[in-house]
Design a protein around this motif. Structure first.
Motif, PDB file in Angstrom:
ATOM      1  N   LYS A  17       0.847  -1.175   0.000  1.00  0.00           N
ATOM      2  CA  LYS A  17       0.000   0.000   0.000  1.00  0.00           C
ATOM      3  C   LYS A  17       0.889   1.234   0.000  1.00  0.00           C
ATOM      4  O   LYS A  17       1.960   1.252   0.607  1.00  0.00           O
ATOM      5  N   SER A  46     -10.589  11.648  -0.770  1.00  0.00           N
ATOM      6  CA  SER A  46     -10.846  10.380  -0.079  1.00  0.00           C
ATOM      7  C   SER A  46     -11.650   9.439  -0.971  1.00  0.00           C
ATOM      8  O   SER A  46     -11.399   8.232  -1.015  1.00  0.00           O
ATOM      9  N   ILE A  47     -12.607  10.008  -1.687  1.00  0.00           N
ATOM     10  CA  ILE A  47     -13.407   9.200  -2.611  1.00  0.00           C
ATOM     11  C   ILE A  47     -12.512   8.667  -3.727  1.00  0.00           C
ATOM     12  O   ILE A  47     -12.576   7.489  -4.097  1.00  0.00           O
ATOM     13  N   ASN A  84     -10.370   5.777  -2.808  1.00  0.00           N
ATOM     14  CA  ASN A  84     -11.097   4.497  -2.781  1.00  0.00           C
ATOM     15  C   ASN A  84     -11.083   3.807  -4.151  1.00  0.00           C
ATOM     16  O   ASN A  84     -11.194   2.586  -4.237  1.00  0.00           O
ATOM     17  N   THR A  96      -8.644   3.381  -5.902  1.00  0.00           N
ATOM     18  CA  THR A  96      -7.400   2.635  -6.079  1.00  0.00           C
ATOM     19  C   THR A  96      -7.432   1.302  -5.338  1.00  0.00           C
ATOM     20  O   THR A  96      -6.456   0.555  -5.373  1.00  0.00           O
ATOM     21  N   ARG A  97      -8.551   1.002  -4.700  1.00  0.00           N
ATOM     22  CA  ARG A  97      -8.618  -0.212  -3.883  1.00  0.00           C
ATOM     23  C   ARG A  97      -8.339  -1.461  -4.702  1.00  0.00           C
ATOM     24  O   ARG A  97      -7.775  -2.435  -4.210  1.00  0.00           O
ATOM     25  N   PRO A 138      -2.704  -0.259  -3.895  1.00  0.00           N
ATOM     26  CA  PRO A 138      -3.664   0.828  -3.622  1.00  0.00           C
ATOM     27  C   PRO A 138      -3.035   1.943  -2.791  1.00  0.00           C
ATOM     28  O   PRO A 138      -1.982   1.767  -2.180  1.00  0.00           O
ATOM     29  N   ASP A 144      -3.600   4.946   0.268  1.00  0.00           N
ATOM     30  CA  ASP A 144      -4.346   5.261   1.478  1.00  0.00           C
ATOM     31  C   ASP A 144      -3.909   6.642   1.941  1.00  0.00           C
ATOM     32  O   ASP A 144      -2.822   7.111   1.573  1.00  0.00           O
ATOM     33  N   SER A 188     -11.327  12.773 -11.029  1.00  0.00           N
ATOM     34  CA  SER A 188     -10.731  11.470 -10.721  1.00  0.00           C
ATOM     35  C   SER A 188      -9.656  11.078 -11.730  1.00  0.00           C
ATOM     36  O   SER A 188      -8.633  10.505 -11.359  1.00  0.00           O
TER      37      SER A 188
END
Lengths: 330, 177
Positions: free
Chosen positions: A4, A21-22, A25, A27-28, A33, A35, A100
């Motif tokens: 990560k 923050s959205i 997500n 990149t999960r 990913p 964080d 995005s």
């Protein structure tokens, strides 16, 4: 292998922070990913709002330290600090308002700066550090190569053009040479470009970047592009200007709907090395959407069209199109 | 001319070069239905297509493929729905000299949306040597915003090789569908 990556932010408004923050997500499902972290020292990348004066001070200070962390300047303030002409090229730039697509693209570039190992173990044969490499890593910057007395060449990748001195005729060689081989390399702003452009010859940038990337690609994925990534076109290659080959048309058509490299080779009926060369060149010219990890069971580009034609109809159509091609000589 | 004849459809903004493009590749001088322009288009061109342009190519087995050019003006939209019957694919030509070429592109993408979904489309932007903006990147931005991507090139409709390049792109899309 890092599982990560961590992004720290400074001087970013709560509203934009919520938006980021959205985006994080999204990149999960990436191979590595991202964080968010509040701890600056623990971050792999730091995003700083440069429209805030304290943000600019912090960015300058961190850039001067030349640490391991990728730095992302967030905003549209042209005055990065007291010495904008000296601002390091390695700082990434994210414009406002956030979207995005550009956010994920910047994170990809940041991940490369963090030297994340490719998850499949494939070690991409990165091209030697060169002006081409610099342009690919800094798509939003205007890069100038200056000699003793004047600019040799100025590259404006965003507008897909470059300006050269009359004596500079080997742009291909210039792109592939080491950064310091032909003179000092630095960033200039658009205002400065407008001042000097009149003394230089303007040309399209796509053809020399395309041919330079093809010449160094050699079937190896550029930098940390993932071998198992999902590649999709967002901008059709200017095939007419780039040196047309029938395979390019097939590859571009297959990339329209998006697929992995092996699917692309299968659909376009091209060797994987040729596919990689094409993808590298498309990547160098920002023809691709941000590369994503393929969803399990992703189907190749041709699958969607089974909705349009049955196999019998498709075969009949294939014969018709071949006859049309022969008649038109294409 | 059967309405069900297989055909390529050339559409796009007035004066974009549809009639010219058909003439570049048709095996005979195209049948045109041009009359004197009487509306505000008259300041741009002397004549305009009011029904369709018709050209043709004949394949080795004797089969004919029509090359149909639609009228460019929106008030002849009723003709578009008639002409697309039997269409293999769409070539959209946009004149970059017009006041809103990006808006023009969206008009044709919207009005031919169903036909494009069933077949495919390529886009040629003409007169970019005279009017450089909007740029090709601007056109791709429009497509991206619509969630679409098509082969899109700057072309000269008077040049046969440019028109053939568009057709090559369209055929590749149709073959790989």
């Amino acid at each position: 292998m890092t599982d990560k990556l961590r992004l720290a932010t400074r001087y970013v408004s709560p509203r934009h922070l919520a938006t980021f923050s959205i985006f994080l997500n999204f990149t999960r499902k990436h191979s590595v990913p991202w964080d968010h972290t509040d701890v600056l020292k623990a971050a792999d990348a730091i995003l700083i709002d440069i429209d805030v004066s304290d943000g600019r001070v912090l960015l300058n200070a961190l850039a001067a330290q030349k640490g391991r962390q990728a730095l992302i300047a967030y905003g549209d303030n042209q005055e990065y600090g007291d010495h904008p002409a000296d601002f390091p090229l390695e700082v990434l730039h994210l414009h406002k308002p956030p979207n995005s697509g550009s956010f994920l693209r910047v994170l990809e570039q940041a991940a490369r700066r963090c030297a994340v190992e490719h998850p499949s173990g494939h070690t991409a044969a990165a091209p030697a550090s060169s002006l081409l490499d610099l342009l690919v890593r800094n798509p939003d910057k205007i890069v100038a190569v200056s000699g003793a007395e004047s600019y040799i060449a100025v590259f404006d990748k965003k507008r897909r053009c470059f300006y050269r001195d009359e004596a500079m005729t080997d742009i291909h060689g210039l792109l592939l040479a080491g950064p310091g081989a032909h003179g000092h390399i630095g960033e200039i702003d658009r205002e400065r470009l407008d001042e000097v452009a009149g003394c230089l010859i303007r040309e399209a940038l796509d053809p020399p970047v395309w041919s330079a990337m093809l010449s160094v690609s050699n079937g190896n994925l550029y930098a940390d592009l993932p071998l198992d990534g999902f590649y999709k076109l967002r901008h059709w290659p200017s095939l007419y200007a780039l040196g047309f080959q029938p395979s390019y048309m097939r590859l571009a058509t297959a990339l329209r709907r998006g697929c992995t490299l092996h699917m692309l080779a299968d659909v376009a009926q091209e060797p994987i090395a040729s596919v990689i060369d094409f993808v590298n060149a498309c990547f160098a010219l920002d023809y691709l959407e941000p590369v994503a990890v393929p969803v399990q069971g992703a189907t190749p580009a041709s699958a969607g069209a089974s909705e349009k034609q049955s196999p019998a109809v498709a075969q009949k159509a294939s014969g018709l199109f071949s006859r049309i091609r022969r008649r038109l000589g294409i | 001319m059967s309405s069900q004849q297989l055909k390529f459809i050339f559409t796009g903004s007035p004066n974009a070069g549809k009639s010219t493009a058909i003439a570049a590749i048709s095996e005979f001088a195209p049948v045109v239905t041009d009359v004197l322009a009487t509306d505000n288009l008259a300041s741009v061109k002397e004549k305009t297509t009011v029904a369709m342009d018709f050209g043709q190519i004949t394949l080795e087995n004797g089969q004919t493929i029509g090359l149909y050019g639609t009228p460019g003006q929106l008030r002849f939209k009723f003709m578009w729905d008639i002409l697309i019957q039997g269409g293999l694919g769409l070539i959209i030509l946009i004149d970059n000299k017009r006041p809103d070429p990006l808006g023009d592109l969206e008009v044709y993408l919207d009005n031919f949306a169903e036909f494009i979904a069933r077949t495919d489309a390529v886009i040629g932007v003409t007169s970019m040597d005279v009017q450089a903006t909007p740029t090709i990147d601007d056109f791709f931005e429009v497509l991206s915003r619509r969630g679409q991507i098509f082969p899109l090139f700057s072309i000269d409709a008077r040049k046969k090789e440019d028109v053939l390049f568009l057709l090559d792109a369209l055929l590749t899309c149709l073959e790989m569908a």
